[in-house]
Scaffold this motif. Structure first.
Motif, short mmCIF file in Angstrom:
data_model
loop_
_atom_site.label_atom_id
_atom_site.label_comp_id
_atom_site.label_asym_id
_atom_site.label_seq_id
_atom_site.Cartn_x
_atom_site.Cartn_y
_atom_site.Cartn_z
N VAL A 41 37.41 35.95 28.77
CA VAL A 41 38.64 36.60 29.22
C VAL A 41 38.32 37.93 29.90
CG1 VAL A 41 40.82 37.63 28.47
CG2 VAL A 41 40.07 35.46 27.48
N ASN A 42 37.36 38.66 29.36
CA ASN A 42 36.93 39.92 30.00
C ASN A 42 36.33 39.65 31.36
OD1 ASN A 42 37.74 41.73 28.01
ND2 ASN A 42 35.84 41.51 26.85
N LEU A 43 35.65 38.50 31.48
CA LEU A 43 35.09 38.13 32.78
C LEU A 43 36.21 37.84 33.78
CD1 LEU A 43 32.56 37.55 34.44
CD2 LEU A 43 32.55 35.22 33.49
N VAL A 44 37.28 37.20 33.31
CA VAL A 44 38.43 36.94 34.17
C VAL A 44 39.02 38.26 34.68
CG1 VAL A 44 40.79 36.01 34.26
CG2 VAL A 44 38.99 34.73 33.09
N LYS A 45 39.00 39.29 33.84
CA LYS A 45 39.52 40.60 34.25
C LYS A 45 38.80 41.12 35.48
CE LYS A 45 41.09 42.18 29.70
NZ LYS A 45 40.90 43.17 28.62
N ARG A 46 37.52 40.77 35.59
CA ARG A 46 36.73 41.24 36.72
C ARG A 46 36.90 40.36 37.95
NH1 ARG A 46 32.15 41.68 33.13
NH2 ARG A 46 30.87 40.53 34.62
N ILE A 47 36.99 39.04 37.75
CA ILE A 47 37.01 38.15 38.91
C ILE A 47 38.42 37.84 39.40
CG2 ILE A 47 34.81 37.11 38.26
CD1 ILE A 47 36.31 34.69 37.22
N ASN A 48 39.43 38.00 38.53
CA ASN A 48 40.80 37.70 38.92
C ASN A 48 41.77 38.58 38.13
OD1 ASN A 48 43.24 36.52 39.68
ND2 ASN A 48 42.35 34.48 39.81
N PRO A 49 41.75 39.88 38.38
CA PRO A 49 42.55 40.82 37.58
C PRO A 49 44.05 40.59 37.67
CG PRO A 49 41.62 41.93 39.50
CD PRO A 49 40.97 40.59 39.43
N LEU A 50 44.52 39.95 38.77
CA LEU A 50 45.95 39.76 38.95
C LEU A 50 46.53 38.76 37.94
CD1 LEU A 50 46.22 39.66 42.86
CD2 LEU A 50 46.76 41.55 41.32
N ASN A 51 45.71 37.80 37.49
CA ASN A 51 46.22 36.75 36.60
C ASN A 51 45.83 36.93 35.14
OD1 ASN A 51 47.72 35.15 38.34
ND2 ASN A 51 45.93 34.02 39.07
N VAL A 52 45.06 37.98 34.84
CA VAL A 52 44.54 38.08 33.48
C VAL A 52 45.65 38.34 32.45
CG1 VAL A 52 44.02 40.57 33.53
CG2 VAL A 52 42.66 39.03 32.10
N SER A 53 46.67 39.12 32.82
CA SER A 53 47.76 39.39 31.88
C SER A 53 48.50 38.11 31.52
CB SER A 53 48.73 40.41 32.47
OG SER A 53 48.11 41.66 32.63
N LEU A 54 48.73 37.28 32.53
CA LEU A 54 49.41 36.00 32.28
C LEU A 54 48.53 35.07 31.46
CD1 LEU A 54 51.96 34.41 32.80
CD2 LEU A 54 50.95 33.58 34.95
N LEU A 55 47.23 35.11 31.71
CA LEU A 55 46.30 34.31 30.92
C LEU A 55 46.34 34.72 29.45
CD1 LEU A 55 43.93 32.28 30.59
CD2 LEU A 55 42.37 34.17 31.18
N GLU A 56 46.24 36.02 29.20
CA GLU A 56 46.25 36.51 27.82
C GLU A 56 47.57 36.16 27.13
OE1 GLU A 56 43.33 40.43 28.03
OE2 GLU A 56 45.41 40.62 28.68
N TYR A 57 48.68 36.28 27.85
CA TYR A 57 49.98 35.94 27.29
C TYR A 57 50.03 34.46 26.91
CZ TYR A 57 54.99 34.93 27.15
OH TYR A 57 56.24 34.50 26.77
N THR A 58 49.55 33.59 27.80
CA THR A 58 49.59 32.15 27.56
C THR A 58 48.69 31.75 26.40
OG1 THR A 58 49.99 31.80 29.93
CG2 THR A 58 49.32 29.87 28.64
N LEU A 59 47.51 32.35 26.33
CA LEU A 59 46.60 32.04 25.22
C LEU A 59 47.20 32.47 23.88
CD1 LEU A 59 43.09 32.98 26.72
CD2 LEU A 59 44.14 30.72 26.53
N ASP A 60 47.88 33.61 23.86
CA ASP A 60 48.55 34.05 22.63
C ASP A 60 49.63 33.06 22.21
OD1 ASP A 60 47.03 36.31 22.27
OD2 ASP A 60 48.44 37.64 23.32
N LYS A 61 50.36 32.52 23.17
CA LYS A 61 51.39 31.53 22.87
C LYS A 61 50.78 30.25 22.29
CE LYS A 61 55.26 33.50 24.03
NZ LYS A 61 56.31 33.75 23.02
N ILE A 62 49.65 29.84 22.87
CA ILE A 62 48.97 28.64 22.37
C ILE A 62 48.50 28.86 20.93
CG2 ILE A 62 46.94 27.15 22.65
CD1 ILE A 62 47.15 27.70 25.68
N LYS A 63 47.92 30.03 20.66
CA LYS A 63 47.46 30.34 19.31
C LYS A 63 48.63 30.29 18.32
CE LYS A 63 43.93 33.64 20.90
NZ LYS A 63 43.57 35.08 20.90
#
Length: 294
Positions: A41-63
């Motif tokens: 996820v930290n790597l995503v912050k570097r390669i695609n910072p625009l989508n990382v917040s949505l990624l973290e939100y979605t992963l939290d929902k899955i958990k």
């Protein structure tokens, strides 16, 4: 027992299907194991910072969803809703940036330790971080114990002689200590075993000779001190390594006659005696003398 796993991927580029495996879900009998890689996820912050917040939100929902399913079904003693069929349906779902692989079977059962090992092997970055080199501070500690601490606030410690501070001094030079009381004392230490660049060491040695000469001339012309009474020390311990350049420098320094140079070469084991000599004279800070005559 046959288990099933699905890899969760972040889709970085939907056109090329460029993706990064960020997590894994395993169903083994009635147990469900899941994990998402913080490193990925930290790597995503570097390669695609625009989508990382949505990624973290979605992963939290899955958990939250998986945890709720496990807790509620255990409470009801019912079959797990989050099963292989559910993973199959998730693999069809695609929101453009997160994808679940079609579940694959594997002929083994999992417990928590087995899952963690499986996850580490196939999902984590597994980058070996080189161990920080152990810095040998024995030399600097010896200088501090035998010289710097006992003479702290008595003479100048870790003092930089700045260019122009005394006549004809055209460079800056840092001394471990300098004091005065009828005689000027200077101490400079060089740690050969730390293996700093050899060119820098050679410059330190030659500049020390030049500095001591200028200090002596200043003492005689401005302070009316005897030129040959000042005491300058270079502290160097025996080189323990295998590089010939450092060994040759040590041998050269130890073989020289004190009368041929502007300083006396000693080891850290001899430094305490120098400290006691300075204490006995009641030497004070060289900087205070400079202030008095300026």
């Amino acid at each position: 027992m046959k288990s099933f796993y699905s890899i969760v991927r972040f889709i970085n580029n939907s056109l090329s299907n460029e993706n990064l495996a960020v997590g894994m879900i395993v169903i083994s009998g009635k147990d469900v194991f899941y994990k998402f890689s913080a490193e990925k996820v930290n790597l995503v912050k570097r390669i695609n910072p625009l989508n990382v917040s949505l990624l973290e939100y979605t992963l939290d929902k899955i958990k939250s969803f998986i945890d709720d399913e496990i807790v509620s079904n255990k409470a009801l003693f019912s079959d797990l809703t989050f099963n292989v069929d559910y993973l199959e349906r998730l693999s069809i779902y695609n929101n453009g940036f997160l994808k679940f692989d079609k579940p694959s079977g594997i002929n083994m059962s999992f417990d928590k330790a087995g899952f963690d090992d499986f996850f580490k092997r196939y999902i984590e970055l597994n980058i070996d971080v080189p161990a920080k080199p152990v810095i040998d501070r024995s030399f600097s500690n010896a200088i501090s114990k035998a010289f710097s601490e006992p003479l702290k606030n008595k003479i100048d410690i870790n003092y930089k002689m700045k260019k122009g501070m005394i006549p004809n001094l055209f460079f800056d030079y840092k001394l471990d200590g300098i004091g005065i009381n009828g005689v000027i004392y200077t101490v400079k230490s060089i740690d050969l075993n730390a293996e700093p660049p050899i060119d820098r060491l050679n410059t330190q040695v030659t500049d020390l000779e030049s500095l001591n000469h200028r200090i002596d001339l200043f003492g005689r012309s401005t302070l009316s001190l005897e030129l040959n009474e000042n005491k300058h020390y270079l502290v160097v311990d025996k080189y323990q390594g295998k590089k010939s350049s450092y060994k040759n420098l040590y041998d050269m320094l130890k073989s020289q006659s004190p009368s041929d140079y502007s300083y006396c070469v000693i080891g850290t084991s001899e430094l305490a005696k120098v400290t006691e000599d300075i204490k006995k004279t009641g030497a004070k800070k060289f900087s205070e003398v400079l202030s008095e005559i300026s």
